[in-house]
Design a protein around this motif. Structure first.
Motif, PDB file in Angstrom:
ATOM      1  N   LEU A 191      49.951  43.292  22.603  1.00  0.00           N
ATOM      2  CA  LEU A 191      50.249  44.620  23.139  1.00  0.00           C
ATOM      3  C   LEU A 191      49.577  45.725  22.327  1.00  0.00           C
ATOM      4  CD1 LEU A 191      54.030  44.314  24.074  1.00  0.00           C
ATOM      5  CD2 LEU A 191      52.081  44.539  25.634  1.00  0.00           C
ATOM      6  N   ARG A 192      49.112  45.389  21.149  1.00  0.00           N
ATOM      7  CA  ARG A 192      48.469  46.391  20.304  1.00  0.00           C
ATOM      8  C   ARG A 192      46.933  46.248  20.302  1.00  0.00           C
ATOM      9  NH1 ARG A 192      52.906  44.623  17.620  1.00  0.00           N
ATOM     10  NH2 ARG A 192      51.826  43.477  16.009  1.00  0.00           N
ATOM     11  N   LEU A 193      46.436  45.421  21.202  1.00  0.00           N
ATOM     12  CA  LEU A 193      44.987  45.210  21.291  1.00  0.00           C
ATOM     13  C   LEU A 193      44.386  46.032  22.426  1.00  0.00           C
ATOM     14  CD1 LEU A 193      44.870  41.312  20.940  1.00  0.00           C
ATOM     15  CD2 LEU A 193      44.461  43.026  19.152  1.00  0.00           C
ATOM     16  N   GLU A 194      43.147  46.425  22.223  1.00  0.00           N
ATOM     17  CA  GLU A 194      42.439  47.129  23.288  1.00  0.00           C
ATOM     18  C   GLU A 194      42.291  46.185  24.486  1.00  0.00           C
ATOM     19  OE1 GLU A 194      39.005  50.062  22.753  1.00  0.00           O
ATOM     20  OE2 GLU A 194      38.025  48.170  23.286  1.00  0.00           O
ATOM     21  N   THR A 195      42.654  46.683  25.651  1.00  0.00           N
ATOM     22  CA  THR A 195      42.663  45.881  26.869  1.00  0.00           C
ATOM     23  C   THR A 195      41.714  46.499  27.888  1.00  0.00           C
ATOM     24  OG1 THR A 195      44.964  45.259  26.475  1.00  0.00           O
ATOM     25  CG2 THR A 195      44.165  45.020  28.722  1.00  0.00           C
ATOM     26  N   THR A 196      41.000  45.646  28.596  1.00  0.00           N
ATOM     27  CA  THR A 196      40.116  46.090  29.670  1.00  0.00           C
ATOM     28  C   THR A 196      40.671  45.558  30.986  1.00  0.00           C
ATOM     29  OG1 THR A 196      38.232  46.001  28.160  1.00  0.00           O
ATOM     30  CG2 THR A 196      37.748  46.069  30.524  1.00  0.00           C
ATOM     31  N   THR A 197      40.807  46.441  31.964  1.00  0.00           N
ATOM     32  CA  THR A 197      41.352  46.058  33.269  1.00  0.00           C
ATOM     33  C   THR A 197      40.453  46.607  34.373  1.00  0.00           C
ATOM     34  OG1 THR A 197      43.617  46.062  32.433  1.00  0.00           O
ATOM     35  CG2 THR A 197      43.359  46.298  34.788  1.00  0.00           C
ATOM     36  N   TRP A 198      40.286  45.815  35.410  1.00  0.00           N
ATOM     37  CA  TRP A 198      39.579  46.246  36.614  1.00  0.00           C
ATOM     38  C   TRP A 198      40.017  45.357  37.751  1.00  0.00           C
ATOM     39  CZ3 TRP A 198      37.681  43.023  33.042  1.00  0.00           C
ATOM     40  CH2 TRP A 198      37.007  41.872  33.455  1.00  0.00           C
ATOM     41  N   TRP A 199      39.625  45.678  38.965  1.00  0.00           N
ATOM     42  CA  TRP A 199      40.005  44.863  40.115  1.00  0.00           C
ATOM     43  C   TRP A 199      38.950  44.942  41.196  1.00  0.00           C
ATOM     44  CZ3 TRP A 199      42.640  49.208  38.552  1.00  0.00           C
ATOM     45  CH2 TRP A 199      42.547  50.331  39.367  1.00  0.00           C
ATOM     46  N   ASP A 200      39.016  43.937  42.073  1.00  0.00           N
ATOM     47  CA  ASP A 200      38.200  43.935  43.283  1.00  0.00           C
ATOM     48  C   ASP A 200      39.164  43.789  44.458  1.00  0.00           C
ATOM     49  OD1 ASP A 200      38.888  41.195  43.466  1.00  0.00           O
ATOM     50  OD2 ASP A 200      36.985  40.536  42.603  1.00  0.00           O
ATOM     51  N   ASP A 201      38.693  43.383  45.613  1.00  0.00           N
ATOM     52  CA  ASP A 201      39.566  43.284  46.794  1.00  0.00           C
ATOM     53  C   ASP A 201      40.607  42.179  46.674  1.00  0.00           C
ATOM     54  OD1 ASP A 201      38.290  45.378  47.979  1.00  0.00           O
ATOM     55  OD2 ASP A 201      36.934  44.127  49.175  1.00  0.00           O
ATOM     56  N   GLU A 202      40.350  41.177  45.872  1.00  0.00           N
ATOM     57  CA  GLU A 202      41.212  40.002  45.791  1.00  0.00           C
ATOM     58  C   GLU A 202      42.075  39.904  44.536  1.00  0.00           C
ATOM     59  OE1 GLU A 202      41.210  37.561  48.275  1.00  0.00           O
ATOM     60  OE2 GLU A 202      39.894  38.927  49.371  1.00  0.00           O
ATOM     61  N   LYS A 203      41.529  40.342  43.411  1.00  0.00           N
ATOM     62  CA  LYS A 203      42.185  40.070  42.122  1.00  0.00           C
ATOM     63  C   LYS A 203      42.189  41.275  41.197  1.00  0.00           C
ATOM     64  CE  LYS A 203      40.935  35.195  41.859  1.00  0.00           C
ATOM     65  NZ  LYS A 203      40.236  34.169  41.089  1.00  0.00           N
ATOM     66  N   LEU A 204      43.138  41.209  40.265  1.00  0.00           N
ATOM     67  CA  LEU A 204      43.190  42.129  39.136  1.00  0.00           C
ATOM     68  C   LEU A 204      42.730  41.334  37.922  1.00  0.00           C
ATOM     69  CD1 LEU A 204      44.486  44.949  38.036  1.00  0.00           C
ATOM     70  CD2 LEU A 204      46.245  43.412  37.184  1.00  0.00           C
ATOM     71  N   TYR A 205      41.796  41.877  37.190  1.00  0.00           N
ATOM     72  CA  TYR A 205      41.263  41.222  35.994  1.00  0.00           C
ATOM     73  C   TYR A 205      41.711  42.016  34.771  1.00  0.00           C
ATOM     74  CZ  TYR A 205      38.216  39.258  39.557  1.00  0.00           C
ATOM     75  OH  TYR A 205      37.745  38.642  40.683  1.00  0.00           O
ATOM     76  N   SER A 206      42.100  41.314  33.745  1.00  0.00           N
ATOM     77  CA  SER A 206      42.542  41.978  32.531  1.00  0.00           C
ATOM     78  C   SER A 206      42.207  41.076  31.351  1.00  0.00           C
ATOM     79  CB  SER A 206      44.055  42.219  32.604  1.00  0.00           C
ATOM     80  OG  SER A 206      44.472  43.008  31.537  1.00  0.00           O
TER      81      SER A 206
END
Length: 177
Positions: A97-112
């Motif tokens: 929870l204290r780490l830098e996180t990258t998140t994005w999504w497309d039509d089907e999935k959420l990526y993190s």
């Protein structure tokens, strides 16, 4: 594909997530407490033999009111006392929870992802979602959720785009004030 959102979750983000999560259970919990109080009142009245109907009804009503008061007190204490303590403890324990996180999504999935791992969550596999002005909760089950702080969205269209993807996948949810 949307631009990648990079953030480091904070203890305040986690607190907002738990606060929103706990709100959903408030009225349901109150109902269960009242039913429990009614049941206890009936059992106690039955053990007394129902000899005096006014006394039996008073006991049933009294236990129901008592259970309602306990539920109301608990519903006030949970966000004021339990959520902050629980959030602080979990935030301390869970290093990712204290780490830098990258998140994005497309039509089907959420990526993190962060330096400890990556997740690819299919929207259609999510059970529900909730959002308010501070946080977006993405439920993988009734009790397991991922959260995205509202502060990471560059503008309201980003958040709306995510919610639209969830709705397009048939995931029920609501935005709360």
């Amino acid at each position: 594909m949307i631009e990648k959102l990079i953030f480091t979750p904070s203890e305040e983000d986690l607190r907002a997530a738990y606060a929103l999560h706990m709100k959903q259970m408030g009225w349901k919990r109150l109902g269960y407490f009242i039913i429990f109080g009614l049941f206890v009142g009936v059992v106690m009245a039955a053990l007394g033999g129902f000899d005096n109907m006014n006394q039996a009804l008073g006991l049933i009503v009294g236990m129901t009111i008592w259970a309602g008061i306990v539920a109301l007190v608990m519903s006030m204490l949970i966000p004021i006392w339990w959520v902050p303590r629980h959030s602080r403890k979990i935030y301390k324990q869970q290093k990712d929870l204290r780490l830098e996180t990258t998140t994005w999504w497309d039509d089907e999935k959420l990526y993190s992802g962060n330096e400890q791992g990556h997740a690819h969550l299919t929207f259609a596999d999510m059970v529900k979602w909730q959002a308010n002005d501070k946080i977006v909760l993405l439920y993988r089950s009734d009790q397991l959720f991922n959260f995205l702080p509202a502060r990471i969205f560059k503008d309201p269209a980003h958040k709306d785009g995510l919610i639209r993807r969830l709705q397009d996948a048939g995931v029920p949810g609501e935005e709360k004030p």
